[in-house]
Design a protein around this motif. Structure first.
Motif, mmCIF file in Angstrom:
data_model
loop_
_atom_site.group_PDB
_atom_site.id
_atom_site.type_symbol
_atom_site.label_atom_id
_atom_site.label_comp_id
_atom_site.label_asym_id
_atom_site.label_seq_id
_atom_site.Cartn_x
_atom_site.Cartn_y
_atom_site.Cartn_z
ATOM 1 N N ILE A 13 0.824 -1.212 0.000
ATOM 2 C CA ILE A 13 0.000 0.000 0.000
ATOM 3 C C ILE A 13 0.857 1.260 0.000
ATOM 4 O O ILE A 13 0.546 2.231 -0.695
ATOM 5 C CB ILE A 13 -0.933 -0.028 1.225
ATOM 6 C CG1 ILE A 13 -1.983 -1.138 1.062
ATOM 7 C CG2 ILE A 13 -1.621 1.317 1.417
ATOM 8 C CD1 ILE A 13 -2.794 -1.405 2.315
ATOM 9 N N ARG A 20 0.950 7.209 -6.620
ATOM 10 C CA ARG A 20 -0.156 8.138 -6.859
ATOM 11 C C ARG A 20 0.240 9.573 -6.508
ATOM 12 O O ARG A 20 -0.083 10.516 -7.228
ATOM 13 C CB ARG A 20 -1.385 7.718 -6.056
ATOM 14 C CG ARG A 20 -2.085 6.489 -6.630
ATOM 15 C CD ARG A 20 -3.321 6.119 -5.837
ATOM 16 N NE ARG A 20 -4.024 5.016 -6.471
ATOM 17 C CZ ARG A 20 -4.947 5.155 -7.415
ATOM 18 N NH1 ARG A 20 -5.289 6.370 -7.835
ATOM 19 N NH2 ARG A 20 -5.540 4.090 -7.948
ATOM 20 N N GLY A 179 -8.748 -0.618 3.752
ATOM 21 C CA GLY A 179 -9.572 -1.681 3.203
ATOM 22 C C GLY A 179 -8.866 -3.026 3.276
ATOM 23 O O GLY A 179 -7.671 -3.119 3.570
ATOM 24 N N VAL A 181 -7.206 -5.553 1.515
ATOM 25 C CA VAL A 181 -6.558 -5.670 0.211
ATOM 26 C C VAL A 181 -5.493 -6.758 0.252
ATOM 27 O O VAL A 181 -5.018 -7.147 1.319
ATOM 28 C CB VAL A 181 -5.926 -4.321 -0.221
ATOM 29 C CG1 VAL A 181 -6.991 -3.236 -0.265
ATOM 30 C CG2 VAL A 181 -4.793 -3.903 0.707
ATOM 31 N N GLY A 192 -9.827 -6.494 -2.341
ATOM 32 C CA GLY A 192 -9.185 -5.337 -2.950
ATOM 33 C C GLY A 192 -7.738 -5.608 -3.302
ATOM 34 O O GLY A 192 -7.184 -6.659 -2.982
ATOM 35 N N ASP A 193 -7.115 -4.660 -3.984
ATOM 36 C CA ASP A 193 -5.685 -4.780 -4.272
ATOM 37 C C ASP A 193 -4.961 -3.568 -3.702
ATOM 38 O O ASP A 193 -5.575 -2.653 -3.160
ATOM 39 C CB ASP A 193 -5.417 -4.943 -5.772
ATOM 40 C CG ASP A 193 -5.922 -3.776 -6.608
ATOM 41 O OD1 ASP A 193 -5.977 -2.635 -6.101
ATOM 42 O OD2 ASP A 193 -6.256 -3.999 -7.782
ATOM 43 N N GLU A 195 -3.592 -1.107 -5.028
ATOM 44 C CA GLU A 195 -3.920 0.183 -5.621
ATOM 45 C C GLU A 195 -5.120 0.811 -4.923
ATOM 46 O O GLU A 195 -5.188 2.029 -4.754
ATOM 47 C CB GLU A 195 -4.178 0.035 -7.120
ATOM 48 C CG GLU A 195 -2.969 -0.419 -7.914
ATOM 49 C CD GLU A 195 -1.765 0.506 -7.777
ATOM 50 O OE1 GLU A 195 -1.970 1.740 -7.661
ATOM 51 O OE2 GLU A 195 -0.628 -0.002 -7.768
ATOM 52 N N ASP A 196 -6.090 -0.019 -4.518
ATOM 53 C CA ASP A 196 -7.239 0.495 -3.775
ATOM 54 C C ASP A 196 -6.782 1.111 -2.451
ATOM 55 O O ASP A 196 -7.189 2.225 -2.083
ATOM 56 C CB ASP A 196 -8.236 -0.633 -3.480
ATOM 57 C CG ASP A 196 -8.789 -1.280 -4.738
ATOM 58 O OD1 ASP A 196 -8.941 -0.581 -5.750
ATOM 59 O OD2 ASP A 196 -9.057 -2.498 -4.711
ATOM 60 N N GLY A 197 -5.961 0.378 -1.729
ATOM 61 C CA GLY A 197 -5.461 0.898 -0.468
ATOM 62 C C GLY A 197 -4.593 2.119 -0.661
ATOM 63 O O GLY A 197 -4.669 3.090 0.097
ATOM 64 N N GLU A 199 -4.813 4.308 -2.992
ATOM 65 C CA GLU A 199 -5.669 5.449 -3.308
ATOM 66 C C GLU A 199 -6.229 6.080 -2.037
ATOM 67 O O GLU A 199 -6.273 7.310 -1.896
ATOM 68 C CB GLU A 199 -6.817 5.006 -4.220
ATOM 69 C CG GLU A 199 -7.741 6.144 -4.622
ATOM 70 C CD GLU A 199 -8.853 5.700 -5.551
ATOM 71 O OE1 GLU A 199 -9.520 6.573 -6.132
ATOM 72 O OE2 GLU A 199 -9.056 4.472 -5.703
ATOM 73 N N ARG A 200 -6.666 5.244 -1.088
ATOM 74 C CA ARG A 200 -7.199 5.776 0.172
ATOM 75 C C ARG A 200 -6.127 6.524 0.960
ATOM 76 O O ARG A 200 -6.382 7.591 1.528
ATOM 77 C CB ARG A 200 -7.768 4.645 1.024
ATOM 78 C CG ARG A 200 -9.052 4.036 0.477
ATOM 79 C CD ARG A 200 -9.649 3.065 1.481
ATOM 80 N NE ARG A 200 -10.884 2.464 1.001
ATOM 81 C CZ ARG A 200 -11.707 1.732 1.740
ATOM 82 N NH1 ARG A 200 -11.408 1.502 3.018
ATOM 83 N NH2 ARG A 200 -12.807 1.234 1.243
ATOM 84 N N GLY A 216 -11.547 5.639 2.868
ATOM 85 C CA GLY A 216 -11.742 6.369 1.623
ATOM 86 C C GLY A 216 -12.355 7.726 1.921
ATOM 87 O O GLY A 216 -11.898 8.456 2.800
#
Length: 247
Positions: A13, A20, A179, A181, A192-193, A195-197, A199-200, A216
């Motif tokens: 993460i 990002r 999340g 992930v 999740g993966d 990238e989801d984490g 992003e948060r 999020g």
């Protein structure tokens, strides 16, 4: 654009969040346990923007102090690094249970050492396991099974976020649940993966984020017991003592 330090940003993460933030034009201070581990990642990330590498093992409070000296002035400090120790894992350098030492005590000490050099935000990482964690200021860092140790450390991170928000009212302080992930700490069945984490975490570091405990853009459920200011003050006092912080 902001200068943002992310602990544990060579993998998972933290690394996704760094990508990002670099894509958004921010400067990222990448943290690794060692130069050997961090240099290849920092070189890769530097293709996306401005990166600086700092090193230190969060399981050793002496190295946390050294790390604080490397970081410099920041707009944002993100306490992303975390471990889920294996059964029988050795304690930290100072003799504390490892998840407590890395996930909670090191962030507390690093915040203490850097609080006057952070200009904007302070972000801790929570977890979906916060609700099952227990926080006892009189029993911090003692041995316990890995899943219990991890859950307790994440509940403690939320307490620390809320406590530090009161201690540093001029900063935007809180915790983010990345999340469930797929990382080294989660089961392969996580939905999740990274990238989801990431992003948060990036949102909390540099997006429209009000602080508090979030998942999020939404508020995360905070167990009522963790919101007690008296508990938070007892935790801060205990953590100061265990980290060797003097007034």
């Amino acid at each position: 654009m902001a200068t943002i330090a992310i602990t544990g940003s060579t993998d998972g993460i933290g690394r996704a969040a760094a990508r990002r933030l670099l894509a958004g034009g921010h400067t990222v201070v990448v943290h690794a346990r060692s130069e050997a581990r961090g240099a290849p990642v920092a070189e890769e990330l530097s293709r996306l923007g401005t990166v600086r590498l700092v090193t230190g093992d969060l399981a050793d409070l002496d190295q946390v102090r050294s790390l604080a000296g490397q970081v410099g002035d920041l707009d944002v400090l993100v306490h992303n690094a975390g471990v889920w120790p294996a059964d029988g894992a050795p304690p930290s350098r100072q003799g504390h249970e490892l998840a407590f030492a890395v996930n909670a005590l090191a962030p507390h000490l690093l915040t203490t050492l850097l609080d006057e050099r952070v200009r904007g935000r302070l972000v801790f990482l929570g977890s979906g396991m916060v609700g099952s964690g227990r926080v006892d200021p009189d029993d911090l860092g003692s041995p316990r099974p890995p899943s219990r140790a991890y859950a307790d450390s994440k509940a403690l991170d939320v307490v620390l976020a809320l406590a530090w928000a009161r201690r540093l009212p001029h900063l935007r302080v809180g915790a983010v649940d990345p999340g469930w992930v797929r990382t080294k700490l989660a089961s392969p069945g996580a939905p999740g993966d990274v990238e989801d984490g990431g992003e948060r975490v990036a949102l909390a570091a540099a997006g429209e984020w009000a602080g508090g405990y979030t998942a999020g853009r939404s508020r995360a459920r905070t167990p009522r017991a963790l919101e007690d200011p008296a508990l938070q003050d007892r935790v801060l006092a205990a953590m100061d003592r265990l980290a060797g912080v003097t007034a």
